[in-house]
Design a protein around this motif. Structure first.
Motif, PDB file in Angstrom:
ATOM      1  N   UNK A   4       0.887  -1.086  -0.048  1.00 40.56           N
ATOM      2  CA  UNK A   4       0.041   0.117   0.104  1.00 40.56           C
ATOM      3  C   UNK A   4       0.945   1.197   0.129  1.00 40.56           C
ATOM      4  N   UNK A   5       2.024   1.124   0.950  1.00 40.39           N
ATOM      5  CA  UNK A   5       2.736   2.266   0.839  1.00 40.39           C
ATOM      6  C   UNK A   5       3.514   2.456  -0.464  1.00 40.39           C
ATOM      7  N   UNK A   6       3.878   1.566  -1.062  1.00 37.60           N
ATOM      8  CA  UNK A   6       4.673   1.460  -2.342  1.00 37.60           C
ATOM      9  C   UNK A   6       3.733   2.184  -3.565  1.00 37.60           C
ATOM     10  N   UNK A  11       1.732   6.689  -6.863  1.00 36.41           N
ATOM     11  CA  UNK A  11       0.680   7.479  -7.344  1.00 36.41           C
ATOM     12  C   UNK A  11       1.138   8.950  -7.175  1.00 36.41           C
ATOM     13  N   UNK A  12       1.827   9.135  -5.964  1.00 37.03           N
ATOM     14  CA  UNK A  12       2.442  10.561  -5.692  1.00 37.03           C
ATOM     15  C   UNK A  12       3.215  10.833  -6.716  1.00 37.03           C
ATOM     16  N   UNK A  13       4.046  10.080  -6.916  1.00 37.48           N
ATOM     17  CA  UNK A  13       5.323  10.139  -7.937  1.00 37.48           C
ATOM     18  C   UNK A  13       4.684  10.482  -9.502  1.00 37.48           C
TER      19      UNK A  13
END
Length: 84
Positions: A4-6, A11-13
């Motif tokens: 989930x963090x990845x 998504x942010x990147x």
């Protein structure tokens, strides 16, 4: 949890990458506008220079005519008499 963090980081990147692409596009537009402005400024400078050259030529002609008129007045004795 790590997945989930990845995914969130990915998504942010992706969002950051999309924004950077927009910024790059805007920078390219600004560069083109600046180049157009510089070209316009150079044209205006050339016009101003030619106007100054023309005025200089007119001034030189007037100076020559003034000298000729002075000589004509002296020859015809039309010069103003000095006042006491």
């Amino acid at each position: 949890m790590a997945d989930a963090t990845a995914e969130l980081t990915l998504e942010v990147l992706k969002s950051v990458q999309a924004r950077l692409a927009q910024v790059d596009g805007k920078i390219d537009e600004l560069k083109q506008e600046m180049q157009a402005s510089r070209t316009s400024q150079n044209g205006i400078r050339q016009e101003i220079t030619s106007v100054f050259q023309e005025i200089s030529g007119i001034h030189a002609t007037l100076v020559r005519h003034e000298g000729r008129l002075d000589r004509i007045e002296k020859r015809l004795e039309l010069a103003d008499a000095p006042t006491s």
